[in-house]
Design a protein around this motif. Sequence first.
Motif, PDB file in Angstrom:
ATOM      1  N   ARG A 178       0.822  -1.081   0.121  1.00 15.96           N
ATOM      2  CA  ARG A 178       0.208  -0.035  -0.002  1.00 15.96           C
ATOM      3  C   ARG A 178       0.848   1.050  -0.158  1.00 15.96           C
ATOM      4  O   ARG A 178       1.731   1.414   0.822  1.00 15.96           O
ATOM      5  CB  ARG A 178      -0.971   0.290   1.382  1.00 15.96           C
ATOM      6  CG  ARG A 178      -1.947   1.106   1.234  1.00 15.96           C
ATOM      7  CD  ARG A 178      -2.764   1.434   2.586  1.00 15.96           C
ATOM      8  NE  ARG A 178      -3.778   2.231   2.983  1.00 15.96           N
ATOM      9  CZ  ARG A 178      -4.429   2.488   3.779  1.00 15.96           C
ATOM     10  NH1 ARG A 178      -4.341   1.603   4.629  1.00 15.96           N
ATOM     11  NH2 ARG A 178      -4.990   3.475   3.757  1.00 15.96           N
ATOM     12  N   ASP A 179       0.741   2.353  -0.747  1.00 11.60           N
ATOM     13  CA  ASP A 179       1.330   3.333  -0.875  1.00 11.60           C
ATOM     14  C   ASP A 179       2.657   3.549  -1.042  1.00 11.60           C
ATOM     15  O   ASP A 179       3.594   3.891  -0.220  1.00 11.60           O
ATOM     16  CB  ASP A 179       0.898   4.276   0.382  1.00 11.60           C
ATOM     17  CG  ASP A 179      -0.503   4.774   0.291  1.00 11.60           C
ATOM     18  OD1 ASP A 179      -1.279   4.622  -0.805  1.00 11.60           O
ATOM     19  OD2 ASP A 179      -1.131   4.925   1.458  1.00 11.60           O
ATOM     20  N   ASN A 180       3.085   2.531  -1.900  1.00 10.41           N
ATOM     21  CA  ASN A 180       4.667   2.440  -1.992  1.00 10.41           C
ATOM     22  C   ASN A 180       5.334   1.658  -0.986  1.00 10.41           C
ATOM     23  O   ASN A 180       6.625   1.938  -0.769  1.00 10.41           O
ATOM     24  CB  ASN A 180       5.411   3.258  -2.617  1.00 10.41           C
ATOM     25  CG  ASN A 180       4.916   3.451  -4.328  1.00 10.41           C
ATOM     26  OD1 ASN A 180       3.757   3.924  -4.678  1.00 10.41           O
ATOM     27  ND2 ASN A 180       5.975   3.083  -5.234  1.00 10.41           N
ATOM     28  N   THR A 181       4.702   1.211  -0.072  1.00  9.56           N
ATOM     29  CA  THR A 181       5.458   0.482   1.261  1.00  9.56           C
ATOM     30  C   THR A 181       4.770  -1.163   1.071  1.00  9.56           C
ATOM     31  O   THR A 181       3.728  -1.278   0.572  1.00  9.56           O
ATOM     32  CB  THR A 181       4.803   0.718   2.512  1.00  9.56           C
ATOM     33  OG1 THR A 181       3.332   0.785   2.705  1.00  9.56           O
ATOM     34  CG2 THR A 181       5.249   2.664   2.579  1.00  9.56           C
ATOM     35  N   THR A 241       9.707   0.884   3.645  1.00  7.59           N
ATOM     36  CA  THR A 241       9.296   2.075   2.989  1.00  7.59           C
ATOM     37  C   THR A 241       9.999   2.580   1.740  1.00  7.59           C
ATOM     38  O   THR A 241      11.267   2.361   1.518  1.00  7.59           O
ATOM     39  CB  THR A 241       9.175   3.160   4.263  1.00  7.59           C
ATOM     40  OG1 THR A 241      10.486   3.536   4.690  1.00  7.59           O
ATOM     41  CG2 THR A 241       8.154   2.859   5.240  1.00  7.59           C
ATOM     42  N   TYR A 358      -0.702   6.345 -11.988  1.00  7.38           N
ATOM     43  CA  TYR A 358      -0.872   7.535 -11.011  1.00  7.38           C
ATOM     44  C   TYR A 358       1.041   7.859 -11.292  1.00  7.38           C
ATOM     45  O   TYR A 358       1.846   7.115 -11.124  1.00  7.38           O
ATOM     46  CB  TYR A 358      -1.134   7.254  -9.387  1.00  7.38           C
ATOM     47  CG  TYR A 358      -0.848   8.490  -8.567  1.00  7.38           C
ATOM     48  CD1 TYR A 358      -1.803   9.241  -8.569  1.00  7.38           C
ATOM     49  CD2 TYR A 358       0.452   8.490  -7.925  1.00  7.38           C
ATOM     50  CE1 TYR A 358      -1.622  10.389  -7.673  1.00  7.38           C
ATOM     51  CE2 TYR A 358       0.785   9.454  -6.970  1.00  7.38           C
ATOM     52  CZ  TYR A 358      -0.330  10.527  -6.838  1.00  7.38           C
ATOM     53  OH  TYR A 358      -0.235  11.647  -5.922  1.00  7.38           O
ATOM     54  N   CYS A 427      -3.615  11.255 -11.876  1.00  6.61           N
ATOM     55  CA  CYS A 427      -4.096   9.885 -11.749  1.00  6.61           C
ATOM     56  C   CYS A 427      -5.282   9.709 -12.982  1.00  6.61           C
ATOM     57  O   CYS A 427      -6.141  10.385 -13.170  1.00  6.61           O
ATOM     58  CB  CYS A 427      -5.274   9.561 -10.559  1.00  6.61           C
ATOM     59  SG  CYS A 427      -5.486   7.841 -10.314  1.00  6.61           S
ATOM     60  N   LEU A 474       4.951   4.674  -8.930  1.00  7.10           N
ATOM     61  CA  LEU A 474       4.107   5.026  -7.677  1.00  7.10           C
ATOM     62  C   LEU A 474       2.870   4.322  -7.904  1.00  7.10           C
ATOM     63  O   LEU A 474       2.286   4.218  -8.958  1.00  7.10           O
ATOM     64  CB  LEU A 474       3.992   6.420  -7.619  1.00  7.10           C
ATOM     65  CG  LEU A 474       5.112   7.455  -7.164  1.00  7.10           C
ATOM     66  CD1 LEU A 474       4.468   8.855  -7.130  1.00  7.10           C
ATOM     67  CD2 LEU A 474       5.882   6.896  -6.302  1.00  7.10           C
ATOM     68  N   GLN A 475       2.262   3.581  -6.978  1.00 11.06           N
ATOM     69  CA  GLN A 475       1.009   2.956  -6.805  1.00 11.06           C
ATOM     70  C   GLN A 475      -0.110   3.929  -6.857  1.00 11.06           C
ATOM     71  O   GLN A 475       0.269   5.347  -6.317  1.00 11.06           O
ATOM     72  CB  GLN A 475       0.862   1.984  -5.437  1.00 11.06           C
ATOM     73  CG  GLN A 475       1.600   0.637  -5.550  1.00 11.06           C
ATOM     74  CD  GLN A 475       1.106  -0.129  -4.279  1.00 11.06           C
ATOM     75  OE1 GLN A 475       1.351   0.541  -3.224  1.00 11.06           O
ATOM     76  NE2 GLN A 475       0.431  -1.129  -4.630  1.00 11.06           N
ATOM     77  N   PRO A 477      -2.366   5.932  -4.960  1.00 11.78           N
ATOM     78  CA  PRO A 477      -2.326   5.969  -3.238  1.00 11.78           C
ATOM     79  C   PRO A 477      -3.790   5.771  -2.939  1.00 11.78           C
ATOM     80  O   PRO A 477      -4.846   5.925  -3.430  1.00 11.78           O
ATOM     81  CB  PRO A 477      -1.788   7.528  -3.152  1.00 11.78           C
ATOM     82  CG  PRO A 477      -2.163   8.159  -4.572  1.00 11.78           C
ATOM     83  CD  PRO A 477      -1.975   6.958  -5.495  1.00 11.78           C
ATOM     84  N   SER A 478      -3.671   5.504  -1.624  1.00  9.97           N
ATOM     85  CA  SER A 478      -4.980   5.152  -1.028  1.00  9.97           C
ATOM     86  C   SER A 478      -5.841   6.409  -0.712  1.00  9.97           C
ATOM     87  O   SER A 478      -7.230   6.305  -0.783  1.00  9.97           O
ATOM     88  CB  SER A 478      -4.684   4.554   0.397  1.00  9.97           C
ATOM     89  OG  SER A 478      -3.826   5.442   1.230  1.00  9.97           O
TER      90      SER A 478
END
Length: 495
Positions: A178-181, A241, A358, A427, A474-475, A477-478
């Motif tokens: 999640r969120d590049n972690t 992270t 994104y 996005c 980057l994913q 983001p949430s």
Amino acid sequence: MDTQKEALRRIISTLANKNEELQNFLETIDNTLTGLQEESCTVMSELEAELEQLRSTLDEKGAQLRDIIKEEKQRKEADLQKQMSEGKCALLSCEELFEFANQTLTITNEEEFLTAAKQIKERVTMAPAFRLTTRLAVSENMSQFTVDFSVEKAGLQRLHFLPVPRAPEIDVSNCVVRDNTIMVTWRPLGDADGNSDGSCGPVERYELEYRKTNCDRSLRAARETCWDKLYDIRETQVTITDLKFDSRFVVVRVRARNKAAAGEFSEPVAVETRAFTFGFDASTAHAELKVQGDSVTWEPQGVKGHDPRLRGKENKSSSRSATPSPNKTAASRAGRDRFAGESYTVLGDQEMMDGCHYWELRPLADWKSFTVGVTYRASLGRFDQLGKGAGSWCLHASQWLQTSLAAKHNNRAKALDWPLPQRIGICCDYDNGDLWFIDVDRLRLLHSFKTKFSQPLVPAFTVWCGGIAIATGLQVPSFMGNFTSTNLSLSSLSQ
């Protein structure tokens, strides 16, 4: 002859490879032997230190127990010596009184006899022998100090080298991306096989290693040096992270470490981490745009060539429209290498044909104007500007002469009443025809387009005076979940 020579060359090549392999093997044996000798000396030294510490502890405990026994013996001796001294005094007094009484029996004078008898009676009443207790103050029993070290002896006999911890098992179902972690969770030692007797000793910490790959097979790396490492993990989970997801997978593995050594690594697990990764397509960049890594800057070759006011004076007769004629556009598209004229544009080098993507943009210091968005590659001519045609959607920011922020598409602009952002998130949901622009620092929706994309899209950027930097890999983001339910048309402002 040539055939035999070629065969001989192949044999020589094979022998050379085998020779190199054997040399590497012998070198490995030699290094292992040296390491074995050094490691055995280290282990022997540690063993002697532990045994010396054990002997020291035993001697210290023995001294404490001896002192307790001596103190009890001294106390009891003092009590008995006191009773003995008092008993001897009482015995001496009793013997004197006994002799005096016998002498009194020989007195014939009645008056003298009565006087002596009275004295004896008084002395008997006050005699120490009749006032002294004959019960011992203490006993000789010292059984409360009887020692039984049978349990300790059995423990010492069971002493052995601390086993190396078994490999933990990564709990794939509880790993979260999640969120590049990546939060990696594993089962503590013993939980996986039902053996939790602690036979491997307490685990002091865990160590995790990870690496990127585009293949979920052959997860073990050929070289150990390609792993990134996290040390001194005290829990059975850790979050990796600051990742850039520029590969399809991140392979993770973990091992436990106790006082003795680190155990074997767990079986590697591939965690899927696909994200939209792209760079600037330098072949499309305007001649006065400098592409360097993830940044692009505007470097003018001359003032007159870039100031519209000066150019207008010198080239009134040859001034051209921002949107060239169809014939010129078609011709320029056919063999264009770079954007030209006042289209200080550069495209991304990856297309979007489906899915949700994104990326982020950050203006560099001293910037004056930039535009960010998406475009159909085929619809943008060398001299075209983003947002002028029906095939590009963009956000334009400027602090040249006056501050402005606007959404542009198909030669229409919508001013946005919001401070210039320091970090913009873009996005693009290709399948649903959504394009969002987000003020990332304030988590504010700047604007969104709703359309239906019909051709492959590429990220597009225009820079004039200053520069920009992009972040990709980057994913989605949430926090985009707060905005994806809002569908705004070009004519509507974000609320």
